[in-house]
Scaffold this motif. Structure first.
Motif, PDB file in Angstrom:
ATOM      1  N   TYR A 146       0.793  -1.224   0.000  1.00 36.04           N
ATOM      2  CA  TYR A 146       0.000   0.000   0.000  1.00 36.04           C
ATOM      3  C   TYR A 146       0.830   1.280   0.000  1.00 36.04           C
ATOM      4  CZ  TYR A 146      -3.903  -3.076   1.106  1.00 36.04           C
ATOM      5  OH  TYR A 146      -4.847  -4.079   1.068  1.00 36.04           O
ATOM      6  N   LEU A 147       2.117   1.189   0.296  1.00 32.44           N
ATOM      7  CA  LEU A 147       2.926   2.402   0.379  1.00 32.44           C
ATOM      8  C   LEU A 147       4.106   2.370  -0.588  1.00 32.44           C
ATOM      9  CD1 LEU A 147       3.527   5.101   1.725  1.00 32.44           C
ATOM     10  CD2 LEU A 147       4.768   3.857   3.517  1.00 32.44           C
ATOM     11  N   GLN A 148       4.974   1.389  -0.444  1.00 32.32           N
ATOM     12  CA  GLN A 148       6.202   1.383  -1.232  1.00 32.32           C
ATOM     13  C   GLN A 148       5.954   1.136  -2.719  1.00 32.32           C
ATOM     14  OE1 GLN A 148       8.337  -1.469   1.547  1.00 32.32           O
ATOM     15  NE2 GLN A 148      10.059  -0.128   1.005  1.00 32.32           N
ATOM     16  N   PHE A 149       5.170   0.111  -3.024  1.00 29.76           N
ATOM     17  CA  PHE A 149       4.980  -0.215  -4.436  1.00 29.76           C
ATOM     18  C   PHE A 149       4.253   0.887  -5.194  1.00 29.76           C
ATOM     19  CE2 PHE A 149       3.064  -2.524  -8.048  1.00 29.76           C
ATOM     20  CZ  PHE A 149       4.239  -2.998  -8.618  1.00 29.76           C
ATOM     21  N   PRO A 150       3.145   1.465  -4.669  1.00 24.71           N
ATOM     22  CA  PRO A 150       2.527   2.580  -5.406  1.00 24.71           C
ATOM     23  C   PRO A 150       3.471   3.766  -5.601  1.00 24.71           C
ATOM     24  CG  PRO A 150       1.001   1.709  -3.774  1.00 24.71           C
ATOM     25  CD  PRO A 150       2.325   1.064  -3.509  1.00 24.71           C
ATOM     26  N   SER A 151       4.276   4.076  -4.585  1.00 24.10           N
ATOM     27  CA  SER A 151       5.191   5.215  -4.718  1.00 24.10           C
ATOM     28  C   SER A 151       6.324   4.928  -5.698  1.00 24.10           C
ATOM     29  CB  SER A 151       5.782   5.576  -3.351  1.00 24.10           C
ATOM     30  OG  SER A 151       6.606   4.525  -2.859  1.00 24.10           O
ATOM     31  N   SER A 152       6.597   3.644  -5.953  1.00 23.18           N
ATOM     32  CA  SER A 152       7.686   3.291  -6.869  1.00 23.18           C
ATOM     33  C   SER A 152       7.243   3.232  -8.323  1.00 23.18           C
ATOM     34  CB  SER A 152       8.281   1.928  -6.479  1.00 23.18           C
ATOM     35  OG  SER A 152       7.370   0.869  -6.772  1.00 23.18           O
ATOM     36  N   LEU A 153       5.943   3.279  -8.590  1.00 18.52           N
ATOM     37  CA  LEU A 153       5.460   3.118  -9.961  1.00 18.52           C
ATOM     38  C   LEU A 153       6.011   4.156 -10.935  1.00 18.52           C
ATOM     39  CD1 LEU A 153       1.718   2.036  -9.492  1.00 18.52           C
ATOM     40  CD2 LEU A 153       3.660   0.652 -10.243  1.00 18.52           C
ATOM     41  N   PRO A 154       6.039   5.449 -10.592  1.00 20.09           N
ATOM     42  CA  PRO A 154       6.640   6.404 -11.554  1.00 20.09           C
ATOM     43  C   PRO A 154       8.093   6.081 -11.873  1.00 20.09           C
ATOM     44  CG  PRO A 154       5.370   7.561  -9.878  1.00 20.09           C
ATOM     45  CD  PRO A 154       5.465   6.144  -9.425  1.00 20.09           C
ATOM     46  N   PHE A 155       8.842   5.635 -10.882  1.00 21.25           N
ATOM     47  CA  PHE A 155      10.244   5.278 -11.113  1.00 21.25           C
ATOM     48  C   PHE A 155      10.343   4.001 -11.944  1.00 21.25           C
ATOM     49  CE2 PHE A 155      10.055   7.791  -7.288  1.00 21.25           C
ATOM     50  CZ  PHE A 155      11.154   8.622  -7.378  1.00 21.25           C
ATOM     51  N   LEU A 156       9.491   3.037 -11.631  1.00 27.45           N
ATOM     52  CA  LEU A 156       9.483   1.783 -12.377  1.00 27.45           C
ATOM     53  C   LEU A 156       9.207   2.024 -13.855  1.00 27.45           C
ATOM     54  CD1 LEU A 156       9.312  -1.290 -12.829  1.00 27.45           C
ATOM     55  CD2 LEU A 156       6.959  -1.194 -11.963  1.00 27.45           C
ATOM     56  N   PHE A 157       8.201   2.822 -14.157  1.00 28.86           N
ATOM     57  CA  PHE A 157       7.859   3.064 -15.558  1.00 28.86           C
ATOM     58  C   PHE A 157       8.917   3.928 -16.254  1.00 28.86           C
ATOM     59  CE2 PHE A 157       3.601   1.682 -14.261  1.00 28.86           C
ATOM     60  CZ  PHE A 157       3.303   0.847 -15.328  1.00 28.86           C
ATOM     61  N   SER A 158       9.606   4.771 -15.503  1.00 33.67           N
ATOM     62  CA  SER A 158      10.722   5.506 -16.108  1.00 33.67           C
ATOM     63  C   SER A 158      11.806   4.536 -16.559  1.00 33.67           C
ATOM     64  CB  SER A 158      11.297   6.511 -15.106  1.00 33.67           C
ATOM     65  OG  SER A 158      10.350   7.507 -14.789  1.00 33.67           O
ATOM     66  N   GLY A 159      12.095   3.535 -15.713  1.00 31.71           N
ATOM     67  CA  GLY A 159      13.062   2.519 -16.103  1.00 31.71           C
ATOM     68  C   GLY A 159      12.587   1.685 -17.269  1.00 31.71           C
ATOM     69  N   LEU A 160      11.293   1.371 -17.308  1.00 32.00           N
ATOM     70  CA  LEU A 160      10.745   0.577 -18.404  1.00 32.00           C
ATOM     71  C   LEU A 160      10.789   1.345 -19.725  1.00 32.00           C
ATOM     72  CD1 LEU A 160       7.674  -1.118 -16.669  1.00 32.00           C
ATOM     73  CD2 LEU A 160       9.829  -2.192 -17.319  1.00 32.00           C
ATOM     74  N   LYS A 161      10.554   2.655 -19.667  1.00 28.39           N
ATOM     75  CA  LYS A 161      10.612   3.465 -20.892  1.00 28.39           C
ATOM     76  C   LYS A 161      12.013   3.457 -21.486  1.00 28.39           C
ATOM     77  CE  LYS A 161       6.993   6.628 -19.342  1.00 28.39           C
ATOM     78  NZ  LYS A 161       6.711   7.998 -18.836  1.00 28.39           N
ATOM     79  N   ILE A 162      13.007   3.440 -20.623  1.00 25.99           N
ATOM     80  CA  ILE A 162      14.387   3.374 -21.115  1.00 25.99           C
ATOM     81  C   ILE A 162      14.706   1.979 -21.624  1.00 25.99           C
ATOM     82  CG2 ILE A 162      16.808   3.570 -20.428  1.00 25.99           C
ATOM     83  CD1 ILE A 162      15.920   5.678 -18.378  1.00 25.99           C
ATOM     84  N   ALA A 163      14.244   0.970 -20.892  1.00 21.53           N
ATOM     85  CA  ALA A 163      14.607  -0.409 -21.217  1.00 21.53           C
ATOM     86  C   ALA A 163      13.897  -0.932 -22.456  1.00 21.53           C
ATOM     87  CB  ALA A 163      14.286  -1.311 -20.026  1.00 21.53           C
TER      88      ALA A 163
END
Length: 265
Positions: A172-189
């Motif tokens: 409920y806290l860590q994973f939702p807050s990490s989504l913008p960072f995760l998708f930034s990495g996916l856009k590069i990858a």
């Protein structure tokens, strides 16, 4: 919404038209300079389209050979990268012990790694998958780890006041807050995973977009148009993959400020 979409499409078409016009101008100037290799250095766009129409089955087969394994490697690398980031964030000593090895492994040149993996797997498609997965893994694990560490102490204290444990904190806290960072990495990858698969094609595969490029270079200037076809297809696929990641991000995390601002306009 319809007005904004129409405006965006207009600008896309305008930029595409300007690029095509500039391309024709440069190609004409090259031909006018009486360069005997002008059409091989920069062929007219309609010649590239003509080559696509003539050799569509070959181009489609090569595209699928590269793209399918790149997508599968992208999915595998992304999933493993997220799981690995979750493991690293559980304790400081785990991150300190493992992260240096991840950073060192990221520095290995792909040109040196591809022959090693080919010698182990002895299969072009599995080598493409592995390279794409490795490229995605490095981008995703670093981006996701940073996102998982963004919640501050006040957020953790609030969650703890409701009796939430580590698992619920992650959900409920860590994973939702990490989504913008995760998708930034996916856009590069996403585009890089495709480039990694093309590199495998260039280093000895018998199919794929890289194989088309290498064949065009091998058979001389008369096949240069096919080289441009393969490069443009790779470019368009990379753009589509990055755009697809953005679309999924809008669906998964519409609460982001940038997306809310767009809907408010």
């Amino acid at each position: 919404m319809i007005k904004r979409t129409s405006s965006r499409a207009f600008w896309y078409l305008l930029v595409a038209g300007c690029v095509a016009g500039l391309w024709y101008l440069l190609a004409y100037l090259l031909v006018a300079s009486h360069d005997p290799l002008a059409t091989s250095k920069l062929p007219y766009p309609h010649l590239i389209v003509q080559r696509v129409v003539e050799f569509w089955p070959t181009i489609a087969s090569a595209t699928w050979a590269t793209l399918s394994r790149a997508l599968l490697g992208f999915a595998v690398g992304g999933a493993v990268g997220v799981l690995f980031a979750v493991l690293l964030v559980q304790a400081r000593w785990i991150e300190v012990s493992v992260m240096p090895y991840i950073l060192v492994a990221q520095m290995i040149p792909m040109l040196a790694l591809v022959p090693i993996i080919q010698a182990i797997t002895r299969r072009d498609d599995l080598t493409r998958l592995t390279i794409a997965a490795l490229i995605t893994f490095f981008s995703v694990v670093l981006a996701t780890l940073r996102g998982l560490k963004t919640p501050n102490r006040l957020a953790w204290d609030l969650l703890g006041s409701y009796g939430a444990g580590r698992l619920k904190g992650l959900r409920y806290l860590q994973f939702p807050s990490s989504l913008p960072f995760l998708f930034s990495g996916l856009k590069i990858a996403a585009p890089l995973s495709l480039v990694g698969a093309v590199i495998v094609d260039l280093l000895g595969a018998n199919t794929g977009l890289g194989f088309l490029m290498l064949s065009a270079l091998t058979f001389g200037p008369e096949q240069a148009t096919m080289l441009w076809v393969a490069m443009i297809v790779t470019l368009l696929l990379g753009l589509l993959l990055a755009r697809a990641v953005t679309t999924v991000e809008r669906m998964v995390s519409p609460w982001q400020l940038a997306f809310r601002s767009e809907r408010a306009q």
